[in-house]
Scaffold this motif. Structure first.
Motif, PDB file in Angstrom:
ATOM      1  N   LEU A   1       0.853  -1.184   0.000  1.00  8.58           N
ATOM      2  CA  LEU A   1       0.000   0.000   0.000  1.00  8.58           C
ATOM      3  C   LEU A   1       0.891   1.236   0.000  1.00  8.58           C
ATOM      4  O   LEU A   1       1.685   1.443   0.922  1.00  8.58           O
ATOM      5  N   VAL A   2       0.747   2.027  -1.047  1.00  5.26           N
ATOM      6  CA  VAL A   2       1.510   3.270  -1.160  1.00  5.26           C
ATOM      7  C   VAL A   2       0.634   4.401  -0.628  1.00  5.26           C
ATOM      8  O   VAL A   2      -0.420   4.691  -1.187  1.00  5.26           O
ATOM      9  N   MET A   3       1.084   5.011   0.460  1.00  6.31           N
ATOM     10  CA  MET A   3       0.290   6.036   1.134  1.00  6.31           C
ATOM     11  C   MET A   3       0.937   7.405   0.936  1.00  6.31           C
ATOM     12  O   MET A   3       2.145   7.531   0.986  1.00  6.31           O
ATOM     13  N   GLY A   4       0.108   8.387   0.781  1.00  5.01           N
ATOM     14  CA  GLY A   4       0.631   9.739   0.741  1.00  5.01           C
ATOM     15  C   GLY A   4       0.624  10.325  -0.646  1.00  5.01           C
ATOM     16  O   GLY A   4       0.515   9.587  -1.633  1.00  5.01           O
ATOM     17  N   PRO A   5       0.713  11.629  -0.756  1.00  3.18           N
ATOM     18  CA  PRO A   5       0.665  12.275  -2.071  1.00  3.18           C
ATOM     19  C   PRO A   5       1.894  11.912  -2.877  1.00  3.18           C
ATOM     20  O   PRO A   5       2.987  11.815  -2.333  1.00  3.18           O
TER      21      PRO A   5
ATOM     22  N   GLU B   1      -9.847   6.484   0.389  1.00  2.91           N
ATOM     23  CA  GLU B   1      -9.898   7.940   0.237  1.00  2.91           C
ATOM     24  C   GLU B   1      -9.660   8.599   1.596  1.00  2.91           C
ATOM     25  O   GLU B   1     -10.192   8.144   2.604  1.00  2.91           O
ATOM     26  N   THR B   2      -8.866   9.673   1.589  1.00  2.00           N
ATOM     27  CA  THR B   2      -8.535  10.358   2.842  1.00  2.00           C
ATOM     28  C   THR B   2      -9.144  11.758   2.927  1.00  2.00           C
ATOM     29  O   THR B   2      -9.115  12.368   3.992  1.00  2.00           O
ATOM     30  N   ASN B   3      -9.651  12.266   1.823  1.00  2.00           N
ATOM     31  CA  ASN B   3     -10.173  13.642   1.799  1.00  2.00           C
ATOM     32  C   ASN B   3     -11.647  13.642   1.414  1.00  2.00           C
ATOM     33  O   ASN B   3     -12.200  12.611   1.031  1.00  2.00           O
ATOM     34  N   THR B   4     -12.256  14.806   1.471  1.00  2.00           N
ATOM     35  CA  THR B   4     -13.658  14.921   1.087  1.00  2.00           C
ATOM     36  C   THR B   4     -13.753  15.452  -0.341  1.00  2.00           C
ATOM     37  O   THR B   4     -12.786  16.002  -0.888  1.00  2.00           O
TER      38      THR B   4
ATOM     39  N   ASP C   1     -14.079  -2.228  -2.902  1.00  2.00           N
ATOM     40  CA  ASP C   1     -14.222  -1.787  -1.516  1.00  2.00           C
ATOM     41  C   ASP C   1     -13.712  -0.356  -1.444  1.00  2.00           C
ATOM     42  O   ASP C   1     -12.544  -0.097  -1.754  1.00  2.00           O
ATOM     43  N   LEU C   2     -14.583   0.542  -1.041  1.00  2.00           N
ATOM     44  CA  LEU C   2     -14.191   1.945  -0.877  1.00  2.00           C
ATOM     45  C   LEU C   2     -14.068   2.218   0.614  1.00  2.00           C
ATOM     46  O   LEU C   2     -15.057   2.120   1.355  1.00  2.00           O
ATOM     47  N   PHE C   3     -12.844   2.508   1.055  1.00  2.00           N
ATOM     48  CA  PHE C   3     -12.592   2.715   2.477  1.00  2.00           C
ATOM     49  C   PHE C   3     -12.384   4.203   2.718  1.00  2.00           C
ATOM     50  O   PHE C   3     -11.425   4.798   2.221  1.00  2.00           O
ATOM     51  N   LEU C   4     -13.276   4.807   3.486  1.00  2.65           N
ATOM     52  CA  LEU C   4     -13.183   6.236   3.812  1.00  2.65           C
ATOM     53  C   LEU C   4     -12.463   6.392   5.144  1.00  2.65           C
ATOM     54  O   LEU C   4     -12.892   5.821   6.162  1.00  2.65           O
ATOM     55  N   ILE C   5     -11.377   7.150   5.118  1.00  2.00           N
ATOM     56  CA  ILE C   5     -10.558   7.303   6.325  1.00  2.00           C
ATOM     57  C   ILE C   5     -10.141   8.764   6.437  1.00  2.00           C
ATOM     58  O   ILE C   5     -10.217   9.511   5.465  1.00  2.00           O
TER      59      ILE C   5
ATOM     60  N   LYS D   1      -5.963  -5.111  -5.596  1.00  3.53           N
ATOM     61  CA  LYS D   1      -5.346  -3.907  -6.146  1.00  3.53           C
ATOM     62  C   LYS D   1      -5.762  -2.725  -5.277  1.00  3.53           C
ATOM     63  O   LYS D   1      -6.932  -2.350  -5.253  1.00  3.53           O
ATOM     64  N   ALA D   2      -4.786  -2.171  -4.570  1.00  2.25           N
ATOM     65  CA  ALA D   2      -5.087  -1.107  -3.612  1.00  2.25           C
ATOM     66  C   ALA D   2      -4.623   0.244  -4.156  1.00  2.25           C
ATOM     67  O   ALA D   2      -3.525   0.372  -4.669  1.00  2.25           O
ATOM     68  N   ILE D   3      -5.503   1.214  -4.023  1.00  3.95           N
ATOM     69  CA  ILE D   3      -5.165   2.587  -4.423  1.00  3.95           C
ATOM     70  C   ILE D   3      -5.476   3.506  -3.255  1.00  3.95           C
ATOM     71  O   ILE D   3      -6.605   3.549  -2.765  1.00  3.95           O
ATOM     72  N   TRP D   4      -4.465   4.220  -2.813  1.00  5.06           N
ATOM     73  CA  TRP D   4      -4.610   5.202  -1.723  1.00  5.06           C
ATOM     74  C   TRP D   4      -4.651   6.581  -2.374  1.00  5.06           C
ATOM     75  O   TRP D   4      -3.817   6.910  -3.217  1.00  5.06           O
TER      76      TRP D   4
END
Lengths: 133, 110
Positions: free
Chosen positions: A128-132, B8-11, B36-40, B104-107
């Motif tokens: 998991l790649v986190m951050g901008p 997703e981390t923002n609104t 799966d959409l994870f709101l954090i 497949k994870a997308i942050w």
């Protein structure tokens, strides 16, 4: 859900004070360790600032609450690394570290050349790649 | 079929990139993918009515599960969202979703 042991790589690029992402990272590391996974953290960019021993054990005093003591990120991460042992490895991107002058790294982290990143991705079961970016 | 985990981390009010991620979730699900959409972090605010139009579409999509981070709710003194399709979960759930085979994870953060 699958709870067999996996190697999980968290890649963090976020600086320590820009968002909640450092907190989220530490929560994910703890959760993955609690599920008995092998955890690797690759700290890139501003995240190389999290683990400097010059941060000390506590954050600077809060003048609105002089009695309170808050641990530094370095202290929290060192505690995690000490408790977890070899199942948790914390890697620092040497290029990002040097670019920021963040060279006073704590002894428990491992400083890595940037190209080693791909090897860690290849070895991980999940990444998991986190951050901008 | 490989599951997709979108975090997703923002609104949606923080930037167009958030809506782009919601559109991506909808597009994947419309194409038959499990999402799966994870709101954090601040993204938990999107779990409340009135929902953002793309969120409105996602909560009723049969291939989409929407998760909301418990710690992010608690640290913002927010109650659990009432929407029946939104599941409150913690970091352990996020890890479990992440380690699924071929996930497949997308942050996304703005």
């Amino acid at each position: 859900m699958d709870h067999t042991t996996k190697t999980v790589l968290f890649v963090t690029l976020d600086g320590p004070h820009r968002s909640d992402s450092t907190t989220t990272l530490l929560r994910l590391v703890e959760a993955a360790l609690a599920q008995h996974h092998e955890v690797r953290v690759w700290a890139c960019g501003g995240a190389t600032l999290l683990t400097q021993h010059t941060l000390g054990v506590h954050k600077p005093r809060n003048f609105l609450d002089l009695e309170a003591e808050y641990p530094s990120t370095a202290a929290v991460i060192e505690s995690l690394l000490t408790r977890a042992g070899p199942v948790l490895q914390w890697y620092i991107c040497r290029h990002c570290m040097e670019e920021r002058g963040a060279t006073a790294q704590m002894r428990l982290v491992k400083i890595q050349p940037p190209f080693r990143f791909f090897e860690h991705v290849r070895l991980a079961d999940a990444c998991l790649v986190m951050g901008p970016l | 079929m490989a599951p997709y985990l979108l975090i997703e981390t923002n609104t949606a009010w923080d930037g167009t990139g958030v809506v782009d991620l919601l559109k991506l979730a909808a597009g994947l699900a419309d194409g038959g993918q499990s999402v799966d959409l994870f709101l954090i972090q601040n993204a938990v605010l999107m779990a409340y009515e009135p929902l953002e139009p793309w969120m409105e579409r996602l909560v009723t999509h049969p291939l989409v599960t929407i998760w909301v981070d418990d710690f992010s709710l608690a640290s913002r003194a927010l109650p659990h969202p009432h929407h029946p399709q939104v599941v409150v979960a913690g970091a352990d759930t996020l890890v479990s979703l992440l380690i699924r085979p071929d996930c497949k994870a997308i942050w996304h953060s703005a």
